[in-house]
Design a protein around this motif. Structure first.
Motif, PDB file in Angstrom:
ATOM      1  N   ARG A   1       1.361  -1.246   0.049  1.00 39.06           N
ATOM      2  CA  ARG A   1      -0.181   0.018  -0.061  1.00 39.06           C
ATOM      3  C   ARG A   1       0.934   1.506   0.298  1.00 39.06           C
ATOM      4  O   ARG A   1       0.726   2.312  -0.711  1.00 39.06           O
ATOM      5  CB  ARG A   1      -0.803  -0.355   1.141  1.00 39.06           C
ATOM      6  CG  ARG A   1      -1.945   1.079   1.352  1.00 39.06           C
ATOM      7  CD  ARG A   1      -2.136   1.766   2.896  1.00 39.06           C
ATOM      8  NE  ARG A   1      -1.127   1.818   3.780  1.00 39.06           N
ATOM      9  CZ  ARG A   1      -1.368   2.309   4.851  1.00 39.06           C
ATOM     10  NH1 ARG A   1      -2.936   2.423   5.230  1.00 39.06           N
ATOM     11  NH2 ARG A   1      -0.532   2.706   5.703  1.00 39.06           N
ATOM     12  N   ASP A   2       1.536   1.297   0.624  1.00 43.31           N
ATOM     13  CA  ASP A   2       2.520   2.545   0.626  1.00 43.31           C
ATOM     14  C   ASP A   2       3.037   2.842  -0.480  1.00 43.31           C
ATOM     15  O   ASP A   2       3.610   3.923  -0.664  1.00 43.31           O
ATOM     16  CB  ASP A   2       4.182   2.351   2.089  1.00 43.31           C
ATOM     17  CG  ASP A   2       3.348   2.272   3.214  1.00 43.31           C
ATOM     18  OD1 ASP A   2       1.619   2.413   3.094  1.00 43.31           O
ATOM     19  OD2 ASP A   2       3.498   1.371   4.753  1.00 43.31           O
ATOM     20  N   TYR A   3       4.143   1.847  -0.862  1.00 40.51           N
ATOM     21  CA  TYR A   3       4.577   1.407  -2.044  1.00 40.51           C
ATOM     22  C   TYR A   3       3.497   2.169  -2.980  1.00 40.51           C
ATOM     23  O   TYR A   3       3.791   2.785  -4.157  1.00 40.51           O
ATOM     24  CB  TYR A   3       5.502   0.341  -2.667  1.00 40.51           C
ATOM     25  CG  TYR A   3       5.671   1.046  -4.297  1.00 40.51           C
ATOM     26  CD1 TYR A   3       7.325   1.041  -4.219  1.00 40.51           C
ATOM     27  CD2 TYR A   3       4.901  -0.084  -5.054  1.00 40.51           C
ATOM     28  CE1 TYR A   3       7.387   0.877  -5.331  1.00 40.51           C
ATOM     29  CE2 TYR A   3       5.199  -0.439  -5.971  1.00 40.51           C
ATOM     30  CZ  TYR A   3       6.978  -0.111  -6.679  1.00 40.51           C
ATOM     31  OH  TYR A   3       6.956   0.578  -8.127  1.00 40.51           O
ATOM     32  N   VAL A   4       2.540   2.116  -3.376  1.00 40.32           N
ATOM     33  CA  VAL A   4       1.845   2.420  -3.964  1.00 40.32           C
ATOM     34  C   VAL A   4       1.455   3.824  -5.038  1.00 40.32           C
ATOM     35  O   VAL A   4       0.842   4.547  -4.966  1.00 40.32           O
ATOM     36  CB  VAL A   4       0.987   1.422  -4.418  1.00 40.32           C
ATOM     37  CG1 VAL A   4      -0.579   2.102  -5.830  1.00 40.32           C
ATOM     38  CG2 VAL A   4       0.831  -0.084  -5.217  1.00 40.32           C
ATOM     39  N   PHE A   5       1.022   3.795  -3.114  1.00 37.87           N
ATOM     40  CA  PHE A   5       0.587   5.675  -2.458  1.00 37.87           C
ATOM     41  C   PHE A   5       1.763   6.346  -3.157  1.00 37.87           C
ATOM     42  O   PHE A   5       1.662   7.175  -3.420  1.00 37.87           O
ATOM     43  CB  PHE A   5       0.364   5.620  -1.574  1.00 37.87           C
ATOM     44  CG  PHE A   5      -0.325   6.760  -0.798  1.00 37.87           C
ATOM     45  CD1 PHE A   5      -1.302   7.430  -1.511  1.00 37.87           C
ATOM     46  CD2 PHE A   5       0.711   7.399  -0.071  1.00 37.87           C
ATOM     47  CE1 PHE A   5      -1.784   8.464  -1.137  1.00 37.87           C
ATOM     48  CE2 PHE A   5       0.366   9.323   0.414  1.00 37.87           C
ATOM     49  CZ  PHE A   5      -0.955   9.254  -0.291  1.00 37.87           C
ATOM     50  N   GLN A   6       2.346   6.412  -3.114  1.00 40.02           N
ATOM     51  CA  GLN A   6       3.922   7.434  -3.130  1.00 40.02           C
ATOM     52  C   GLN A   6       4.001   7.105  -4.818  1.00 40.02           C
ATOM     53  O   GLN A   6       3.789   8.058  -5.225  1.00 40.02           O
ATOM     54  CB  GLN A   6       5.101   5.876  -3.027  1.00 40.02           C
ATOM     55  CG  GLN A   6       6.800   7.222  -2.671  1.00 40.02           C
ATOM     56  CD  GLN A   6       7.246   6.768  -4.221  1.00 40.02           C
ATOM     57  OE1 GLN A   6       7.203   5.368  -4.206  1.00 40.02           O
ATOM     58  NE2 GLN A   6       7.747   6.833  -5.404  1.00 40.02           N
ATOM     59  N   ARG A   7       4.052   5.484  -5.311  1.00 43.60           N
ATOM     60  CA  ARG A   7       3.915   5.891  -6.929  1.00 43.60           C
ATOM     61  C   ARG A   7       3.041   6.568  -7.148  1.00 43.60           C
ATOM     62  O   ARG A   7       2.978   7.858  -8.401  1.00 43.60           O
ATOM     63  CB  ARG A   7       4.358   4.274  -7.230  1.00 43.60           C
ATOM     64  CG  ARG A   7       5.103   3.460  -7.058  1.00 43.60           C
ATOM     65  CD  ARG A   7       6.819   4.176  -8.016  1.00 43.60           C
ATOM     66  NE  ARG A   7       5.928   4.878  -9.197  1.00 43.60           N
ATOM     67  CZ  ARG A   7       6.310   3.476 -10.209  1.00 43.60           C
ATOM     68  NH1 ARG A   7       6.934   2.088 -10.135  1.00 43.60           N
ATOM     69  NH2 ARG A   7       5.800   3.924 -11.701  1.00 43.60           N
ATOM     70  N   LEU A   8       1.220   6.553  -6.999  1.00 48.89           N
ATOM     71  CA  LEU A   8       0.688   7.255  -7.535  1.00 48.89           C
ATOM     72  C   LEU A   8       0.813   8.564  -7.432  1.00 48.89           C
ATOM     73  O   LEU A   8       0.652   9.510  -8.040  1.00 48.89           O
ATOM     74  CB  LEU A   8      -0.814   6.320  -6.894  1.00 48.89           C
ATOM     75  CG  LEU A   8      -1.217   4.989  -7.160  1.00 48.89           C
ATOM     76  CD1 LEU A   8      -2.149   4.411  -6.429  1.00 48.89           C
ATOM     77  CD2 LEU A   8      -1.238   4.819  -8.779  1.00 48.89           C
ATOM     78  N   LYS A   9       0.554   9.546  -5.832  1.00 52.70           N
ATOM     79  CA  LYS A   9       1.560  10.887  -5.942  1.00 52.70           C
ATOM     80  C   LYS A   9       1.725  11.566  -6.685  1.00 52.70           C
ATOM     81  O   LYS A   9       2.522  12.608  -7.546  1.00 52.70           O
ATOM     82  CB  LYS A   9       1.404  10.646  -3.968  1.00 52.70           C
ATOM     83  CG  LYS A   9       0.415  10.168  -3.373  1.00 52.70           C
ATOM     84  CD  LYS A   9      -0.692  10.405  -3.819  1.00 52.70           C
ATOM     85  CE  LYS A   9      -0.167  12.639  -2.974  1.00 52.70           C
ATOM     86  NZ  LYS A   9      -1.862  13.404  -3.316  1.00 52.70           N
ATOM     87  N   ALA A  10       3.257  10.376  -7.069  1.00 49.42           N
ATOM     88  CA  ALA A  10       4.293  10.820  -7.388  1.00 49.42           C
ATOM     89  C   ALA A  10       3.466  11.542  -9.389  1.00 49.42           C
ATOM     90  O   ALA A  10       4.318  11.856  -9.713  1.00 49.42           O
ATOM     91  CB  ALA A  10       5.740  10.172  -7.883  1.00 49.42           C
ATOM     92  N   MET A  11       2.833  10.421  -9.429  1.00 53.38           N
ATOM     93  CA  MET A  11       2.364  10.764 -11.177  1.00 53.38           C
ATOM     94  C   MET A  11       1.178  11.351 -11.235  1.00 53.38           C
ATOM     95  O   MET A  11       0.363  11.838 -11.803  1.00 53.38           O
ATOM     96  CB  MET A  11       1.441   9.580 -11.743  1.00 53.38           C
ATOM     97  CG  MET A  11       2.290   8.332 -11.425  1.00 53.38           C
ATOM     98  SD  MET A  11       1.424   6.498 -11.820  1.00 53.38           S
ATOM     99  CE  MET A  11       2.298   5.356 -11.114  1.00 53.38           C
ATOM    100  N   ASN A  12       0.284  12.146  -9.840  1.00 50.20           N
ATOM    101  CA  ASN A  12       0.414  13.738  -9.462  1.00 50.20           C
ATOM    102  C   ASN A  12      -2.054  13.054  -9.788  1.00 50.20           C
ATOM    103  O   ASN A  12      -2.259  13.806 -10.470  1.00 50.20           O
ATOM    104  CB  ASN A  12      -0.181  15.145 -10.545  1.00 50.20           C
ATOM    105  CG  ASN A  12       1.853  15.388 -10.430  1.00 50.20           C
ATOM    106  OD1 ASN A  12       2.137  15.491  -9.466  1.00 50.20           O
ATOM    107  ND2 ASN A  12       2.213  15.529 -11.163  1.00 50.20           N
ATOM    108  N   LEU A  13      -2.114  11.509  -8.536  1.00 45.91           N
ATOM    109  CA  LEU A  13      -3.308  11.679  -9.060  1.00 45.91           C
ATOM    110  C   LEU A  13      -4.145  11.667  -7.775  1.00 45.91           C
ATOM    111  O   LEU A  13      -3.048  11.584  -6.447  1.00 45.91           O
ATOM    112  CB  LEU A  13      -2.728   9.727  -9.699  1.00 45.91           C
ATOM    113  CG  LEU A  13      -2.079   9.402 -10.958  1.00 45.91           C
ATOM    114  CD1 LEU A  13      -2.411   7.868 -11.036  1.00 45.91           C
ATOM    115  CD2 LEU A  13      -3.767   9.746 -12.017  1.00 45.91           C
TER     116      LEU A  13
END
Length: 382
Positions: free
Chosen positions: A294-306
Motif C-alpha cells: 500500500r505504501d509503495y503504491v501510494f507513493q507511486r500514484l502521488k508521484a504521478m500527480n493522481l
C-alpha cells in the motif's frame, strides 16, 4: 422461452468487475491489477486439515448452520478480535462464502417497496440482490467525504421506507474504513429505529492503521455482521463465510440458507476450523506485506500527480482519472490497449464511481512495479 424469465433477473447484469476482466483477459503480456484475490497461498496447516477431513470421511451434510465446533471457533474468533458476543448455537451461520451471507440476509429482511441505503461507490454485489427482492437501493454519495459513509451522510436519506443500511468497511473499492468514533455516531443515529445495519466486514483482518471496530459490538440487536475467510486466510475458493445475528433474526435467515445451499462444504468447514483456531493470527504476516505494498503504491500514484485517498484497509486504491473528457470504461480500455495494464473502471461500482478506476495491490511487488511503470508511461503520453 427467454420471454418467460423473471424480469427482475433479466434487468440485472454480470458484475462490471468480472465483465471488464473477461473482456481483456486474453490480452497478450498484460499486467492485471484487477481482481481482489490474495496472492498468498492458503496456509499449509489449513490445507492439511482439509486433507485429513477427506481421509476421515468427513464428507456428509453438517448442521444447516455449520459444524458446532466451527461455530464455537467463529464466535471465539470475533470475541477475541472485535469484542463481539454471539451464541454459537443460535447466532452464527456458516455460509458458502460471504456472498451467500449477503444474499440470504437481504432476502430475509427485505420486501417490496422498502429502501436500502448503501455507499456510492460500492462493491457491486449488493444492488442486484436488492432489486431481486423488489426493494430500492438508495446511494449515499461519499465521493466528497473521503469515501466515508458517516452518520451525517446517512441522515438525510432515512425515511419511513428505510429498512437497512449496508455498511462495508474496510471498503471495496476504496480501501477506506471508519473510525470507532464514526461507528459510534452511526449507532447513535440508528439505535431504536426499525432499521437493520448489514455490516460487511470481510476485510476486517486487513486493517492497517488501527484495530477494526465492529458496530455489532455496540448495536447487536439491529446488526447483522458478515465476515469470512476469503481475504483473511487467502481462502477465496474454499467458500466459507460467517454470518452473525441476534437469535430472533438468525432463526429466520437460516431458513433461507437451508433452502439455498443446505450447508457449507463439510471439507471447507474443517479447513476453516483450523484457520480460526491454530491459524487465528494467520492474517498478520499477510497484512504487513499488504501494508508495504500500500505504501509503495501510494507513493507511486502521488508521484504521478493522481488524486487518491490513502486506504487504511483491504487492498485497493480508488483513483481519480485525470481527464474529465473520457469515461472510466474508455480510460481503462485505452490503458489495456496502449500499455498492457488492466485496472477496473470505477463505473463498475455504481454511477458514483464514474471518473475513477480501482487498482488492486493484492499482487507481488514485482507485478505492482511493472504495472505502475506502465501506468506512469501511459499518463505521460496523454
Amino acid at each position: 422461452m427467454e420471454h418467460l424469465v423473471n424480469p427482475k433477473v433479466k434487468s440485472i447484469e454480470i458484475s462490471g468487475i468480472r465483465k471488464f476482466f473477461n473482456m481483456v483477459s486474453d490480452t497478450k503480456d498484460m499486467i492485471s491489477l484487477t481482481i481482489g484475490q490474495p496472492d498468498f497461498s492458503t496456509p499449509t496447516h489449513v490445507k492439511e486439515a482439509a486433507k485429513l477431513a477427506i481421509d476421515e470421511d468427513y464428507t456428509s451434510y453438517t448442521h444447516n448452520a455449520g459444524d458446532l465446533k466451527l461455530r464455537a471457533a467463529a464466535t471465539n474468533f470475533v470475541k477475541e478480535k472485535y469484542q463481539l458476543d454471539y451464541d454459537e448455537s443460535t447466532e452464527v451461520i456458516v455460509t458458502s462464502g460471504a456472498s451467500e451471507a449477503i444474499d440470504i440476509t437481504l432476502r430475509t429482511i427485505l420486501d417490496e417497496n422498502c429502501e436500502v441505503i448503501l455507499p456510492g461507490p460500492v462493491y457491486p454485489g449488493y444492488e442486484p440482490i436488492i432489486h431481486l427482492c423488489g426493494a430500492t437501493p438508495v446511494y449515499a454519495d461519499i465521493t466528497r467525504n473521503q469515501f466515508k459513509m458517516t452518520a451525517s451522510v446517512i441522515l438525510p436519506l432515512i425515511n419511513e421506507n428505510t429498512r437497512a443500511i449496508i455498511l462495508p468497511y474496510p471498503s471495496n473499492p476504496t480501501g477506506v474504513s471508519l473510525s470507532k468514533g464514526e461507528i459510534e455516531e452511526i449507532a447513535h443515529l440508528i439505535r431504536g429505529k426499525d432499521i437493520f445495519i448489514v455490516a460487511d466486514e470481510i476485510y476486517s483482518e486487513l486493517s492497517f492503521d488501527s484495530q477494526h471496530f465492529s458496530i455489532g459490538s455496540i448495536l447487536k440487536e439491529q446488526t447483522i455482521v458478515i465476515n469470512g475467510l476469503s481475504k483473511s486466510h487467502a481462502m477465496t475458493g474454499w467458500r466459507i463465510g460467517l454470518l452473525f445475528a441476534p437469535e430472533k433474526i438468525a432463526k429466520h435467515i437460516i431458513k433461507v440458507h437451508q433452502y439455498n445451499v443446505t450447508c457449507a462444504s463439510s471439507i471447507s468447514q474443517m479447513a476453516a476450523l483450523q484457520a480460526l483456531t491454530k491459524g487465528i493470527d494467520d492474517a498478520l504476516p499477510m497484512k504487513e506485506e499488504y501494508k508495504k505494498r500500500r505504501d509503495y503504491v501510494f507513493q507511486r500514484l502521488k508521484a504521478m500527480n493522481l488524486e487518491v485517498v490513502k486506504p487504511n484497509g483491504a487492498f485497493y486504491f480508488f483513483v481519480k482519472i485525470p481527464s474529465k473528457q473520457i469515461s472510466s470504461f474508455d480510460f481503462c480500455l485505452q490503458l489495456v490497449k496502449q500499455s498492457g495494464v488492466a485496472v477496473v473502471p470505477g463505473s463498475a461500482f455504481s454511477s458514483y464511481g464514474e471518473g475513477y478506476f480501482r487498482l488492486s495491490f493484492a499482487y507481488s511487488m514485482t507485478t505492482l512495479e511493472e504495472g505502475l511503470n506502465r501506468l506512469a508511461s501511459f499518463l505521460e503520453k496523454q
